[in-house]
Design a protein around this motif. Structure first.
Motif, short mmCIF file in Angstrom:
data_model
loop_
_atom_site.label_atom_id
_atom_site.label_comp_id
_atom_site.label_asym_id
_atom_site.label_seq_id
_atom_site.Cartn_x
_atom_site.Cartn_y
_atom_site.Cartn_z
N GLU A 93 25.26 3.73 69.89
CA GLU A 93 25.53 4.45 68.64
C GLU A 93 24.23 4.93 68.00
O GLU A 93 24.15 6.07 67.53
CB GLU A 93 26.28 3.54 67.68
N ALA A 94 23.22 4.10 67.99
CA ALA A 94 21.93 4.49 67.39
C ALA A 94 21.28 5.62 68.19
O ALA A 94 20.76 6.58 67.62
CB ALA A 94 21.00 3.28 67.32
N ARG A 95 21.34 5.53 69.50
CA ARG A 95 20.76 6.56 70.36
C ARG A 95 21.48 7.90 70.14
O ARG A 95 20.84 8.94 70.00
CB ARG A 95 20.86 6.11 71.82
N ALA A 96 22.80 7.86 70.09
CA ALA A 96 23.58 9.08 69.89
C ALA A 96 23.30 9.67 68.51
O ALA A 96 23.21 10.90 68.35
CB ALA A 96 25.06 8.79 70.06
N ALA A 97 23.15 8.83 67.50
CA ALA A 97 22.91 9.31 66.14
C ALA A 97 21.60 10.09 66.04
O ALA A 97 21.52 11.10 65.34
CB ALA A 97 22.91 8.15 65.15
N VAL A 98 20.59 9.66 66.77
CA VAL A 98 19.32 10.39 66.77
C VAL A 98 19.53 11.81 67.29
O VAL A 98 19.03 12.78 66.72
CB VAL A 98 18.25 9.64 67.60
N GLY A 99 20.28 11.94 68.36
CA GLY A 99 20.57 13.26 68.91
C GLY A 99 21.36 14.13 67.94
O GLY A 99 21.08 15.33 67.80
N HIS A 100 22.32 13.54 67.24
CA HIS A 100 23.11 14.31 66.28
C HIS A 100 22.27 14.78 65.10
O HIS A 100 22.45 15.90 64.60
CB HIS A 100 24.32 13.50 65.81
N VAL A 101 21.34 13.95 64.66
CA VAL A 101 20.44 14.36 63.57
C VAL A 101 19.56 15.52 64.04
O VAL A 101 19.33 16.48 63.30
CB VAL A 101 19.61 13.16 63.07
N LEU A 102 19.08 15.45 65.26
CA LEU A 102 18.27 16.53 65.82
C LEU A 102 19.06 17.84 65.85
O LEU A 102 18.57 18.88 65.42
CB LEU A 102 17.80 16.15 67.22
N LEU A 103 20.30 17.77 66.33
CA LEU A 103 21.14 18.99 66.38
C LEU A 103 21.44 19.51 64.99
O LEU A 103 21.48 20.73 64.78
CB LEU A 103 22.43 18.71 67.14
N ARG A 104 21.65 18.63 64.04
CA ARG A 104 21.90 19.06 62.66
C ARG A 104 20.69 19.82 62.12
O ARG A 104 20.82 20.86 61.48
CB ARG A 104 22.23 17.84 61.78
N ALA A 105 19.50 19.30 62.39
CA ALA A 105 18.28 19.96 61.94
C ALA A 105 18.13 21.33 62.60
O ALA A 105 17.74 22.31 61.94
CB ALA A 105 17.06 19.08 62.23
N ILE A 106 18.45 21.43 63.89
CA ILE A 106 18.35 22.71 64.59
C ILE A 106 19.34 23.71 64.01
O ILE A 106 19.01 24.88 63.78
CB ILE A 106 18.56 22.53 66.11
N ALA A 107 20.57 23.27 63.76
CA ALA A 107 21.59 24.17 63.20
C ALA A 107 21.16 24.68 61.82
O ALA A 107 21.30 25.87 61.52
CB ALA A 107 22.92 23.45 63.10
N GLU A 108 20.62 23.80 61.00
CA GLU A 108 20.16 24.22 59.67
C GLU A 108 18.94 25.13 59.80
O GLU A 108 18.77 26.07 59.03
CB GLU A 108 19.87 23.01 58.79
N GLY A 109 18.08 24.88 60.79
CA GLY A 109 16.93 25.75 61.03
C GLY A 109 17.36 27.13 61.47
O GLY A 109 16.80 28.14 61.03
N ASP A 110 18.40 27.21 62.32
CA ASP A 110 18.95 28.51 62.72
C ASP A 110 19.43 29.28 61.50
O ASP A 110 19.17 30.48 61.36
CB ASP A 110 20.12 28.34 63.69
N ALA A 111 20.15 28.61 60.61
CA ALA A 111 20.67 29.26 59.40
C ALA A 111 19.51 29.77 58.53
O ALA A 111 19.57 30.88 57.99
CB ALA A 111 21.56 28.30 58.62
N LEU A 112 18.47 28.96 58.39
CA LEU A 112 17.31 29.38 57.58
C LEU A 112 16.61 30.58 58.21
O LEU A 112 16.22 31.52 57.49
CB LEU A 112 16.33 28.21 57.43
N LEU A 113 16.46 30.57 59.53
CA LEU A 113 15.83 31.70 60.21
C LEU A 113 16.69 32.96 60.06
O LEU A 113 16.15 34.06 59.87
CB LEU A 113 15.59 31.39 61.68
#
Length: 124
Positions: A93-113
């Motif tokens: 669960e902890a390992r998967a959560a790190v990946g989901h946080v990374l994807l969330r940051a990328i998605a928000e970065g795409d929106a900002l760009l």
């Protein structure tokens, strides 16, 4: 949100969980049982950097590799005891959560760009 994570929430039906989805605060709280400095939101500059990295060939390879190591990693084999199974589940669960946080940051970065490029394309 204070106190321990409400693991009872995990036993609710999908419909109940979708009616009240987790917020960023709730997701961040799952990572930290005690109060720590807020480092889960990396800031707009890092989000845009990650989104830009995803749009390069080598950057995409790195993101795919990180996904394989985190949320796409297979569920670990469990031992013969309840305690070993619980520990394996917590690690996964902890390992998967790190990946989901990374994807969330990328998605928000795409929106900002996208917002930034739309502002530059709009005639003044």
């Amino acid at each position: 949100m204070n106190g321990p994570t409400d693991f009872g929430r995990q036993l609710q039906s999908i419909e109940a969980m979708l009616a009240a989805p987790s917020t960023w605060d709730g997701l961040e709280h799952a990572f930290k049982p005690s109060q720590m400095p807020d480092r889960f939101d990396p800031g707009d500059d890092i989000k845009m950097l990650l989104a830009g990295l995803k749009n390069t060939v080598d950057g995409r390879r790195i993101i795919e590799w990180l996904a394989d190591l985190t949320f796409r990693a297979p569920y670990p084999s469990t031992g013969s005891s309840f305690e070993q199974a619980a520990l394996a589940a917590a690690k996964h669960e902890a390992r998967a959560a790190v990946g989901h946080v990374l994807l969330r940051a990328i998605a928000e970065g795409d929106a900002l760009l996208n917002q930034r490029s739309q502002r530059h394309e709009t005639p003044a």
